[in-house]
Design an enzyme around this catalytic site. Sequence first.
Site, mmCIF file in Angstrom:
data_model
loop_
_atom_site.group_PDB
_atom_site.id
_atom_site.type_symbol
_atom_site.label_atom_id
_atom_site.label_comp_id
_atom_site.label_asym_id
_atom_site.label_seq_id
_atom_site.Cartn_x
_atom_site.Cartn_y
_atom_site.Cartn_z
ATOM 1 N N TRP A 436 0.829 -1.208 0.000
ATOM 2 C CA TRP A 436 0.000 0.000 0.000
ATOM 3 C C TRP A 436 0.864 1.258 0.000
ATOM 4 O O TRP A 436 0.651 2.164 -0.808
ATOM 5 C CB TRP A 436 -0.926 0.023 1.220
ATOM 6 C CG TRP A 436 -1.853 1.214 1.218
ATOM 7 C CD1 TRP A 436 -3.102 1.276 0.703
ATOM 8 C CD2 TRP A 436 -1.569 2.524 1.748
ATOM 9 N NE1 TRP A 436 -3.631 2.543 0.865
ATOM 10 C CE2 TRP A 436 -2.707 3.333 1.506
ATOM 11 C CE3 TRP A 436 -0.473 3.099 2.409
ATOM 12 C CZ2 TRP A 436 -2.781 4.664 1.885
ATOM 13 C CZ3 TRP A 436 -0.541 4.440 2.783
ATOM 14 C CH2 TRP A 436 -1.686 5.196 2.528
ATOM 15 N N TYR A 440 0.948 3.780 -3.132
ATOM 16 C CA TYR A 440 0.461 5.145 -2.944
ATOM 17 C C TYR A 440 1.553 6.151 -3.299
ATOM 18 O O TYR A 440 1.291 7.175 -3.948
ATOM 19 C CB TYR A 440 0.011 5.330 -1.499
ATOM 20 C CG TYR A 440 -0.598 6.679 -1.204
ATOM 21 C CD1 TYR A 440 -1.912 6.955 -1.546
ATOM 22 C CD2 TYR A 440 0.145 7.670 -0.561
ATOM 23 C CE1 TYR A 440 -2.481 8.196 -1.257
ATOM 24 C CE2 TYR A 440 -0.414 8.910 -0.270
ATOM 25 C CZ TYR A 440 -1.726 9.167 -0.627
ATOM 26 O OH TYR A 440 -2.273 10.396 -0.344
ATOM 27 N N ASP A 456 -6.903 -1.047 0.057
ATOM 28 C CA ASP A 456 -7.303 0.194 0.706
ATOM 29 C C ASP A 456 -8.773 0.121 1.107
ATOM 30 O O ASP A 456 -9.638 -0.296 0.325
ATOM 31 C CB ASP A 456 -7.077 1.353 -0.259
ATOM 32 C CG ASP A 456 -7.445 2.688 0.347
ATOM 33 O OD1 ASP A 456 -6.577 3.291 0.985
ATOM 34 O OD2 ASP A 456 -8.609 3.110 0.171
#
Length: 531
Positions: A436, A440, A456
């Site tokens: 993640w 991101y 997410d």
Amino acid sequence: MTTEDSRYEAVRSRDARFDGVFFLGVRTTGIYCRPSCPAVTPKRENVRYFPTAAAAQGAGFRACRRCRPDAVPGSAEWNVRADLVGRAMRMISDGVVDREGVTGLADRLGYSTRQVQRQLTAELGAGPVALARAQRAHTARVLLQTTALPVTEIAFAAGFASVRQFNDTVREVYDRTPSALRAASARGGHGPAGRPEARQDAVGGVPLRLAYRGPYATGQVFGFLARRAVPGVEEVTGEPGGRTYRRTLRLPHGTGIAEVDECPARSGSGWLACRLRLGDLRDLTTAVQRVRRLFDLDADPYAVAESLGADPALGPLLADTPGLRSPGAADPHELAVRAVLGQQISVGAARTLTGTLVAAHGKQLPAPDGALTHLFPEPDVLAGAGLGELGMPDSRRRTIRTVAAALADGEVTLDAGADRDEAEQALLRLPGIGPWTAGYTRMRALGDPDVFLPGDAGVRHGLARVGADAGRSAHWRPWRSYALHHLWHAASGPAPTAPAPPTTASTPTPTSTSTTTSTPTSTSAPSRSTR
């Protein structure tokens, strides 16, 4: 339909969707224009097409005074492509050639100067020097028409090595001397730059119009940035519909403050009003590009809508919120640290935590400017900081120091033209960094339009809202970052009611050069409650 036929059709219909995608030179006048130029359409046999403004200038064409082709949004292709040409274009836009020369550009890319020159010239019709020169000419025009600085100061601020080189370039590109170009603006020649209220000095700032193509969801973009605005570094003032985003900038030659207005009432104007107050005007080009990346102004919403709008799950979302962007980052290193701070906590909590970090370790401005008081801490500062003020577990603080150290020593590279695959893998090798955080960071710090974060929490809620599952994301390439933002938006608002837009464009689409999409990000990410 051939490429030339489709491009001429775009010119004939003055289709603004292709401004910046290609340029046309008119043999009979020696002028080059954007496709949407309002002038009389030239005969087909008198038109030549160029992939960049630099290529048109290199072929001897001058910029049209009516449509200002040098001011169009950049091609979205450079954001999509992960190859040498795409990476080089992102670096040139960030001012690497001006600061480090072609040798520095080649070193960053990992190729020889000859290879870089050959590939850029073969595909774009211009080498790195010509591309940087075109950018310098545009910067010079902006400074001539928006500041009262002496012409000699503008020459060096725009990146020219000498006043003579500056004068020759401006005359060649705009068919006017620098003084004549400024005088025409003062007489109200084109746009508002010549009006007294628009002309400011270096202290008051440089007023700019940052162009974009197609619809732009200003309310959603400003809302996204407002919810994440870090105290001391960013602020959003005003009420929805008339907000101003402000932030501090750390730049190669000094510091600056950027201000961008929401101004939805001018949603059809195709630009955002911006003011840049810079300690050193040599940073103008770099500052403009970083603000453009933050607001995703070079995106192609038409291509995104054509691809995602045909999907039964996403189509209604795109119809409800046309022009939704995928905001990038003004400072990639800052974004990477903020991504770690935001692991498994809410957006509000991450914002508060980051503000505490800034207050403790950020560099203070000489004097507060509204709510802006600091620059975000530099990686080498955070690498040696105890971080006890954050009240976080030791493991999380170690992760922040590890990431900061990797950024400071170059183990992880997040500059404008970094290899996205290599950067993501380098992040994943660091303790405490999972899919993640790496994904991101890749999406925002590196501006990758094709990132999806199935773990997410907001994405999962958005998928449930539209009745889709993460496996469907494979059909959303190469625009999965935009799909992700639409899902986030869907998760936080009412269910969409509009039907999906049509799947075919109303006008012919010129064939662009081939694109190389990036390698898909990992799909095995842990759940996150913030983004």
